[in-house]
Design a protein around this motif. Structure first.
Motif, PDB file in Angstrom:
ATOM      1  N   LEU A   1      -4.583   9.405   1.748  1.00 10.52           N
ATOM      2  CA  LEU A   1      -5.322   8.345   1.084  1.00 10.52           C
ATOM      3  C   LEU A   1      -4.407   7.141   0.893  1.00 10.52           C
ATOM      4  CD1 LEU A   1      -6.511  11.195   0.067  1.00 10.52           C
ATOM      5  CD2 LEU A   1      -7.656   9.801  -1.639  1.00 10.52           C
ATOM      6  N   GLU A   2      -4.851   5.979   1.336  1.00  6.50           N
ATOM      7  CA  GLU A   2      -4.114   4.738   1.108  1.00  6.50           C
ATOM      8  C   GLU A   2      -4.572   4.156  -0.231  1.00  6.50           C
ATOM      9  OE1 GLU A   2      -1.747   3.280   3.029  1.00  6.50           O
ATOM     10  OE2 GLU A   2      -1.847   4.849   4.566  1.00  6.50           O
ATOM     11  N   VAL A   3      -3.625   3.886  -1.108  1.00  7.34           N
ATOM     12  CA  VAL A   3      -3.928   3.342  -2.436  1.00  7.34           C
ATOM     13  C   VAL A   3      -3.009   2.154  -2.708  1.00  7.34           C
ATOM     14  CG1 VAL A   3      -4.769   5.539  -3.356  1.00  7.34           C
ATOM     15  CG2 VAL A   3      -2.353   4.975  -3.547  1.00  7.34           C
TER      16      VAL A   3
ATOM     17  N   VAL B   1      -6.996  10.154  -7.912  1.00 14.14           N
ATOM     18  CA  VAL B   1      -6.846  10.939  -6.686  1.00 14.14           C
ATOM     19  C   VAL B   1      -7.031  12.418  -6.997  1.00 14.14           C
ATOM     20  CG1 VAL B   1      -5.236  11.651  -4.870  1.00 14.14           C
ATOM     21  CG2 VAL B   1      -5.419   9.235  -5.497  1.00 14.14           C
ATOM     22  N   ARG B   2      -6.473  12.889  -8.113  1.00 16.31           N
ATOM     23  CA  ARG B   2      -6.659  14.290  -8.504  1.00 16.31           C
ATOM     24  C   ARG B   2      -8.137  14.599  -8.743  1.00 16.31           C
ATOM     25  NH1 ARG B   2      -2.201  12.784 -11.749  1.00 16.31           N
ATOM     26  NH2 ARG B   2      -0.252  13.493 -10.790  1.00 16.31           N
TER      27      ARG B   2
ATOM     28  N   MET C   1       0.835  -1.189   0.000  1.00 19.96           N
ATOM     29  CA  MET C   1       0.000   0.000   0.000  1.00 19.96           C
ATOM     30  C   MET C   1       0.877   1.249   0.000  1.00 19.96           C
ATOM     31  SD  MET C   1      -3.201  -0.417  -0.064  1.00 19.96           S
ATOM     32  CE  MET C   1      -4.621  -1.277   0.451  1.00 19.96           C
ATOM     33  N   ALA C   2       0.394   2.249  -0.676  1.00 18.00           N
ATOM     34  CA  ALA C   2       1.095   3.528  -0.732  1.00 18.00           C
ATOM     35  C   ALA C   2       0.197   4.599  -0.136  1.00 18.00           C
ATOM     36  CB  ALA C   2       1.441   3.866  -2.178  1.00 18.00           C
ATOM     37  N   ARG C   3       0.806   5.660   0.308  1.00 17.24           N
ATOM     38  CA  ARG C   3       0.054   6.772   0.882  1.00 17.24           C
ATOM     39  C   ARG C   3       0.207   7.981  -0.030  1.00 17.24           C
ATOM     40  NH1 ARG C   3       0.963   7.543   6.878  1.00 17.24           N
ATOM     41  NH2 ARG C   3      -0.537   5.869   6.845  1.00 17.24           N
ATOM     42  N   VAL C   4      -0.938   8.549  -0.409  1.00 21.81           N
ATOM     43  CA  VAL C   4      -0.960   9.768  -1.214  1.00 21.81           C
ATOM     44  C   VAL C   4      -1.518  10.882  -0.342  1.00 21.81           C
ATOM     45  CG1 VAL C   4      -1.885  10.872  -3.277  1.00 21.81           C
ATOM     46  CG2 VAL C   4      -1.262   8.454  -3.346  1.00 21.81           C
ATOM     47  N   ILE C   5      -0.831  12.013  -0.360  1.00 22.94           N
ATOM     48  CA  ILE C   5      -1.219  13.166   0.449  1.00 22.94           C
ATOM     49  C   ILE C   5      -1.873  14.197  -0.461  1.00 22.94           C
ATOM     50  CG2 ILE C   5      -0.411  14.977   2.013  1.00 22.94           C
ATOM     51  CD1 ILE C   5       0.063  12.044   2.998  1.00 22.94           C
ATOM     52  N   VAL C   6      -3.016  14.715  -0.019  1.00 23.95           N
ATOM     53  CA  VAL C   6      -3.676  15.816  -0.715  1.00 23.95           C
ATOM     54  C   VAL C   6      -3.713  16.995   0.251  1.00 23.95           C
ATOM     55  CG1 VAL C   6      -5.763  16.641  -1.858  1.00 23.95           C
ATOM     56  CG2 VAL C   6      -5.107  14.229  -2.072  1.00 23.95           C
ATOM     57  N   ASP C   7      -3.002  18.061  -0.100  1.00 22.90           N
ATOM     58  CA  ASP C   7      -3.015  19.290   0.687  1.00 22.90           C
ATOM     59  C   ASP C   7      -3.961  20.272   0.008  1.00 22.90           C
ATOM     60  OD1 ASP C   7      -1.075  18.666   2.720  1.00 22.90           O
ATOM     61  OD2 ASP C   7       0.459  18.805   1.169  1.00 22.90           O
ATOM     62  N   VAL C   8      -4.900  20.815   0.775  1.00 20.37           N
ATOM     63  CA  VAL C   8      -5.882  21.762   0.257  1.00 20.37           C
ATOM     64  C   VAL C   8      -5.679  23.085   0.999  1.00 20.37           C
ATOM     65  CG1 VAL C   8      -8.339  22.249  -0.044  1.00 20.37           C
ATOM     66  CG2 VAL C   8      -7.513  19.878  -0.192  1.00 20.37           C
TER      67      VAL C   8
END
Length: 82
Positions: free
Chosen positions: A45-47, A58-59, A1-8
């Motif tokens: 988000l774990e993907v 994710v985008r 599993m990978a972790r994707v970070i979304v900063d808003v």
């Protein structure tokens, strides 16, 4: 599993009352070197994979659910990515 970070974050031209409140409190706490504060949100988000198709999804999630594109910008990055 990978972790994707979304900063808003609020767009630069949008007022940020929460950031202003934090900025106003800093000198009262003895922190005088900070010149501005902007407050945003972070999503993790774990993907299963970080291939381009997954990152495109994710985008899309970030642009439709996690942020309000009228007043916020977002950035997507893979955690641990150089």
């Amino acid at each position: 599993m990978a972790r994707v970070i979304v900063d808003v974050m609020p767009k630069p031209e949008i007022l940020d009352p929460q950031g202003k409140a934090v900025h106003g409190a800093l000198p009262r706490l003895g922190f005088t070197s900070v010149t501005d504060v902007r407050q945003g949100k972070r999503f993790e988000l774990e993907v299963p994979d970080t291939d381009e198709a997954t990152l495109d999804q994710v985008r899309e999630i970030a642009g439709t659910l996690l942020s309000n594109p009228v007043i916020e910008d977002f950035e997507v990055r893979v955690e641990g990515d150089a």
